[in-house]
Write an enzyme that holds these catalytic residues in place. Structure first.
Site, PDB file in Angstrom:
ATOM      1  N   PRO A  48       0.798  -1.231   0.000  1.00 58.53           N
ATOM      2  CG  PRO A  48      -0.924  -1.595   1.531  1.00 58.53           C
ATOM      3  CD  PRO A  48       0.382  -2.168   1.063  1.00 58.53           C
ATOM      4  CG  ASN A  81     -10.867 -10.903  -8.829  1.00 56.72           C
ATOM      5  OD1 ASN A  81     -10.334 -10.171  -9.654  1.00 56.72           O
ATOM      6  ND2 ASN A  81     -11.331 -12.103  -9.135  1.00 56.72           N
ATOM      7  CE1 TYR A 131     -14.274 -12.665 -11.786  1.00 62.00           C
ATOM      8  CE2 TYR A 131     -16.618 -13.161 -12.000  1.00 62.00           C
ATOM      9  CZ  TYR A 131     -15.545 -12.325 -12.230  1.00 62.00           C
ATOM     10  OH  TYR A 131     -15.745 -11.140 -12.898  1.00 62.00           O
ATOM     11  CE  LYS A 135     -14.893  -8.277 -10.017  1.00 55.94           C
ATOM     12  NZ  LYS A 135     -13.899  -7.245 -10.502  1.00 55.94           N
TER      13      LYS A 135
END
Length: 308
Positions: A48, A81, A131, A135
């Site tokens: 970060p 994701n 997935y 997400k």
């Protein structure tokens, strides 16, 4: 407006970058892992504080996050994701907290929905596979960040450059090989009974442009889709028609995978029209024609001894 597009060389990222270049006064910067990118940023691994330094140097007015993974291991999906959006939000807070963030989510975050109904943004999120789950984690990081941020939860995009990991791209490649031969023969596909909401990539790009241009605070989450559910076989046969394919499209008999768990998908897009002034412009037929024209031109197959 200085706009940083992350994942600009990806499927949706390429279409979005092309659309944003046409915005008056826009200056685009591309961030990602490709050699052509202005900033080398890998959201799966970057720290970060390192990302914050890069953002502070470039000082974007807006960031569009198109970076995402649709396949691979659960770990790989989570890194891009889920971790990616969380790191991005942390870095934006530290470096450019006033920048607008537009993040691409996925309708796979919803999971199973009632057949025949449109899914609004406040529906429960119950993804059925890694997935959708990863997400969703990314979406939660963005909506809870406190930034000037919006998640565009996109249904099934269709357009040029479609990934072979999905039905449009995979079928385009198979049809391209099939129509290069005479007679055309048979193209075999999986179960096509599931209903899906297909949206043109150009409409997705327009939604991003309108989210960037709209003054004031935006809603946290907006569906971007066609608002219509059609059987996946409509896409298959429509693409075959665009290809001039005269052979047979043969479906597998058994239902497997996500088609069984999520037989119906249809987004309620009322909020997109109300909040963004956005509506889809392209029909599925137009989307498939654009996909085939761009990606489906066959290369003639030569037999041994045939002159070049």
């Amino acid at each position: 407006m200085r706009i940083l597009v992350l994942g600009s060389t990806g499927y949706l990222g390429g279409h979005i970058t092309e659309r944003l270049r046409a915005l008056p006064g826009a200056r685009l910067l591309r961030g990602g892992r490709a050699p052509v990118d202005d900033l080398r940023i890998d959201l799966a691994t970057v720290a970060p504080d390192v990302l914050a330094e890069q953002l502070a140097r470039t000082a974007p007015d807006a960031v569009v996050n198109c970076a995402g993974a649709v396949g691979g291991s659960a770990t790989a999906l989570a890194e891009v994701n889920a971790r990616g959006p969380a790191v991005l939000c942390e870095a934006l807070h530290a470096a450019v907290p006033t920048a607008r963030l537009v993040h691409l989510g996925s309708a796979a975050e919803y999971g199973p929905t009632a057949v025949g109904e449109r899914t609004p943004e406040d529906s429960p999120a119950r993804p059925v596979a890694p997935y959708g789950a990863t997400k969703l984690a990314g979406t939660l990081a963005v909506v809870g960040s406190g930034l000037d941020a919006i998640v565009l939860r996109v249904t099934n995009p269709v357009g040029p450059g479609a990934s072979p990991a999905g039905l449009p791209g995979r079928l385009t490649a198979e049809l391209s090989r099939a129509v290069a031969r005479t007679p055309h023969g048979t193209v075999r596909v999986g179960d096509l009974s599931a209903h899906r909401d297909f949206v043109d990539t150009r409409d997705v790009a327009q939604a991003v442009a309108q989210a960037l241009a709209l003054p004031g605070r935006l809603p946290r989450l907006v569906n971007i889709g066609s608002g219509r559910a059609v059987p996946a076989r409509d896409l298959a046969h429509g693409l075959a028609g665009a290809a001039g394919f005269t052979g047979r499209v043969e479906e597998a008999l058994g239902k497997v995978g996500r088609s069984t768990a999520v037989p119906w998908q249809c987004a309620d897009i009322g909020a997109a029209e109300w909040e963004l002034g956005w509506r889809p412009r392209f029909t599925l037929r137009e989307s498939l024609a654009a996909l085939w024209e761009s990606d489906g031109a066959p290369h003639p197959v030569r037999t041994a001894g045939e002159p070049r």
